[in-house]
Enzyme design. Structure first.
Site, PDB file in Angstrom:
ATOM      1  CB  THR A   1      -0.630   0.175   1.204  1.00 24.48           C
ATOM      2  OG1 THR A   1      -1.386  -1.287   0.974  1.00 24.48           O
ATOM      3  CG2 THR A   1      -1.837   0.999   1.544  1.00 24.48           C
TER       4      THR A   1
ATOM      5  CG  ASP B   1      -5.923   0.412   6.503  1.00 33.08           C
ATOM      6  OD1 ASP B   1      -6.681  -0.525   5.628  1.00 33.08           O
ATOM      7  OD2 ASP B   1      -5.019   0.784   7.363  1.00 33.08           O
TER       8      ASP B   1
ATOM      9  N   GLY C   1      -0.971  -1.992   6.722  1.00 34.59           N
ATOM     10  CA  GLY C   1      -0.565  -3.188   7.231  1.00 34.59           C
ATOM     11  C   GLY C   1      -2.381  -3.804   7.365  1.00 34.59           C
TER      12      GLY C   1
END
Ligand code: ASP
Length: 327
Positions: A196, A227, A248
């Protein structure tokens, strides 16, 4: 560039971090005119990259960090710097965002992104887009051109159609490496993150911004939202505290509202950005969950992770320009 010179900043970064917990920043920082931190994902397994691969990652991070730093040095806004950095990383198939996005369990690419303006608390986000070349660009348009914060799936695609953003055939996101990873992950029946991208910035006007973009987790269920597109979980910015971008295991970052938690600790308890980031990543998340970057209103930068590595970089108006991968 001479190899020794290019890796000198990384060496200095390691020295600066030496007394602190993994990835932590310890020193007191004078107020900066501008500051920038970027990440290209946590969860890099130790020994998983050849020297050539490491160099490729560092070169890509260096390009993105330079672009953001030039924007800020020239007096550009933190939002422009964050978008510029993330657009570049989205175009590089090394990272799990844009072109290099990972696959869902049914072999598709569903991309997520968000951006937030610390001056106004305005934010924009998209989730589950499949034909938008730059999800971060579309997230910014959601923020600036609509009354909404988050657009999903078909609605986000239709909105993209009204904004003239660059669209691509879903095949643009196919990369053999990610496809092979999907086959391995499906065999092991577990989802897998990493790669990411994100950026946080303080500009000369004193405004903070944060942005994050991802393909999510390899092997995620179709429709799964992590998220990254959720303000407060993967991304947050507030001029009164700091700007945060996370990477994460997204479900854990959502459960703990990680980005907002760091900002709230800074604003309400007086912890420094580094202290707040370390508290959340080292004490509250589980080992191996991931990491985050953050920058405070004074330009204090934190890059903290509880995985073996996190692709990252930081630059500021005092001349800092550092890249790193491992602890
Ligand atoms: N946080 C992202 C997600 O869960 C993945 C990552 O950062 O690697 O979608």
């Amino acid at each position: 560039m001479n190899r020794a010179i290019r890796f000198l900043p990384i060496f200095l970064l390691c020295l600066a971090c030496a007394p602190a917990p993994p990835g932590g920043e310890a020193a007191e920082v004078a107020r900066m005119d501008w500051a920038l931190a970027i990440h290209g994902g946590a969860g890099v397994p130790l020994g998983s990259l050849t020297e050539t691969e490491q160099e490729a990652y560092l070169e890509s991070l260096e390009r993105a960090l330079s672009a953001g730093a030039e924007t800020l040095e020239a007096g550009g806004s933190s939002l422009d710097a964050v978008e510029a950095v993330i657009r570049l990383l989205e175009e590089d198939e090394l990272f799990n965002a844009g072109r290099g996005a990972v696959f869902t369990s049914d072999g598709r690419n569903e991309l997520d992104a968000s951006i937030m303006d610390g001056a106004t608390l305005d934010g924009g986000a998209v989730t589950g887009v499949t034909t938008v070349k730059s999800p971060i660009g579309l997230a910014r348009l959601v923020m600036e051109q609509t009354d909404h914060v988050l657009l999903a799936g078909e609605g986000a695609e239709s909105f993209a159609g009204t904004q003239g953003v660059e669209r691509v055939d879903p095949g643009y996101f196919f990369t053999q490496k990610r496809w092979d990873t999907l086959q391995r992950v499906l065999g092991a029946e577990e989802s897998q993150g990493g790669g990411t991208v994100g950026a946080v910035a303080l500009d000369r006007a004193g405004n903070l911004a944060a942005g994050t973009s991802t393909g999510g987790l390899t092997g995620k269920l179709p429709g799964r939202v992590g998220d990254t597109p959720i303000l407060g979980a993967g991304t947050y910015a507030d001029n009164r505290s700091c700007a945060v971008s996370c990477t994460g295991h997204g479900e854990e970052f959502i459960r703990r509202s990680v980005a907002f938690r760091v900002a709230t600790l800074v604003r309400e308890t007086g912890l420094s950005v580094g202290e707040a980031a370390r508290k959340v990543v080292q004490d509250e998340l589980r080992q191996g969950d991931g990491g985050l970057i953050a920058v405070g209103a004074d330009g204090d930068v934190a890059m903290v992770f509880n995985t073996p590595g996190m692709f990252r970089g930081a630059a500021d108006s005092a001349g800092r320009f550092e890249l790193g991968i491992w602890d």
